[in-house]
Design a protein around this motif. Structure first.
Motif, PDB file in Angstrom:
ATOM      1  N   SER A   4       0.848  -1.189   0.000  1.00 25.69           N
ATOM      2  CA  SER A   4       0.000   0.000   0.000  1.00 25.69           C
ATOM      3  C   SER A   4       0.885   1.241   0.000  1.00 25.69           C
ATOM      4  O   SER A   4       2.087   1.178   0.247  1.00 25.69           O
ATOM      5  N   GLU A   5       0.277   2.394  -0.264  1.00 28.34           N
ATOM      6  CA  GLU A   5       1.053   3.637  -0.285  1.00 28.34           C
ATOM      7  C   GLU A   5       1.670   3.912   1.080  1.00 28.34           C
ATOM      8  O   GLU A   5       2.803   4.379   1.179  1.00 28.34           O
ATOM      9  N   HIS A   6       0.931   3.612   2.137  1.00 27.39           N
ATOM     10  CA  HIS A   6       1.449   3.824   3.487  1.00 27.39           C
ATOM     11  C   HIS A   6       2.674   2.941   3.733  1.00 27.39           C
ATOM     12  O   HIS A   6       3.689   3.400   4.264  1.00 27.39           O
ATOM     13  N   GLU A   7       2.593   1.671   3.334  1.00 26.65           N
ATOM     14  CA  GLU A   7       3.721   0.755   3.514  1.00 26.65           C
ATOM     15  C   GLU A   7       4.923   1.208   2.681  1.00 26.65           C
ATOM     16  O   GLU A   7       6.060   1.146   3.142  1.00 26.65           O
ATOM     17  N   GLN A   8       4.665   1.677   1.467  1.00 25.02           N
ATOM     18  CA  GLN A   8       5.755   2.160   0.624  1.00 25.02           C
ATOM     19  C   GLN A   8       6.419   3.381   1.237  1.00 25.02           C
ATOM     20  O   GLN A   8       7.645   3.493   1.234  1.00 25.02           O
ATOM     21  N   ARG A   9       5.619   4.303   1.777  1.00 26.06           N
ATOM     22  CA  ARG A   9       6.190   5.493   2.427  1.00 26.06           C
ATOM     23  C   ARG A   9       7.033   5.101   3.632  1.00 26.06           C
ATOM     24  O   ARG A   9       8.113   5.646   3.849  1.00 26.06           O
ATOM     25  N   MET A  10       6.527   4.142   4.410  1.00 30.59           N
ATOM     26  CA  MET A  10       7.285   3.698   5.586  1.00 30.59           C
ATOM     27  C   MET A  10       8.614   3.058   5.168  1.00 30.59           C
ATOM     28  O   MET A  10       9.656   3.332   5.770  1.00 30.59           O
ATOM     29  N   GLU A  12      10.279   3.645   2.434  1.00 24.49           N
ATOM     30  CA  GLU A  12      11.151   4.708   1.927  1.00 24.49           C
ATOM     31  C   GLU A  12      11.767   5.507   3.073  1.00 24.49           C
ATOM     32  O   GLU A  12      12.939   5.880   3.026  1.00 24.49           O
ATOM     33  N   GLN A  13      10.989   5.752   4.123  1.00 30.82           N
ATOM     34  CA  GLN A  13      11.526   6.457   5.290  1.00 30.82           C
ATOM     35  C   GLN A  13      12.612   5.616   5.968  1.00 30.82           C
ATOM     36  O   GLN A  13      13.656   6.132   6.351  1.00 30.82           O
TER      37      GLN A  13
END
Length: 131
Positions: A4-10, A12-13
Motif C-alpha cells: 500500500s502507499e502507506h507501507e511504501q512510504r514507511m 522509503e523512510q
C-alpha cells in the motif's frame, strides 16, 4: 499484492534513515557487492576444479585408489557447474548503476524493488502453504 502507499512510504523512510545512519552498509545491501560475491564464487570454483584435477590424476597414478579418480571427476563437474552459473549470474560492470538511473536517477529504487519482491514471495508462500 503490491504494498500500500502507506507501507511504501514507511519503507522509503526506513531506507532514507538507513542511508543517513550507515551509507556504507546501505550500499552493500543495494547489491553492489553482488558482482564481488559472484566473482569470488567463480574463483573458488576454479580452485576446486584444479583440486578435482589433482584428485583425478592421483587416482590415475595409483590405480588401487580408483575411487579418488571418481571423486576428483565429481568435484571437477560440480565446480564447473558452479563457475558457469556464477559467471552467468554476475552483473556486468555498470549494469547495477544503469538500472538505478532508469528508475529516476535513484539507485535506492532497486533496493525497494527487491524488498517488495521478497515481501510478495513470502505472501505467496504463506497463501500456498495454507491451502
Amino acid at each position: 499484492m503490491p504494498l500500500s502507499e502507506h507501507e511504501q512510504r514507511m519503507l522509503e523512510q526506513m531506507e532514507r534513515a538507513l542511508y543517513a545512519e550507515d551509507p556504507k552498509f546501505a550500499t552493500a545491501l543495494e547489491g553492489s557487492g553482488l558482482r564481488t560475491y559472484t566473482r569470488r564464487r567463480v574463483y573458488q570454483a576454479v580452485v576446486g576444479f584444479l583440486v578435482g584435477i589433482a584428485l583425478l590424476m592421483t587416482g590415475v597414478v595409483a590405480p588401487q585408489f580408483w575411487i579418488i579418480s571418481v571423486v576428483g571427476f565429481l568435484v571437477m563437474l560440480g565446480c564447473a557447474v558452479l563457475a558457469v552459473t556464477g559467471w552467468r549470474k554476475a552483473p556486468k560492470p555498470g549494469e547495477q548503476q544503469a538500472r538505478g538511473r532508469q528508475s529516476g536517477g535513484r539507485t535506492r529504487h532497486s533496493m525497494m524493488d527487491r524488498i517488495e519482491a521478497r515481501w510478495q514471495r513470502r505472501r505467496d508462500e504463506q497463501q500456498g502453504g495454507g491451502h
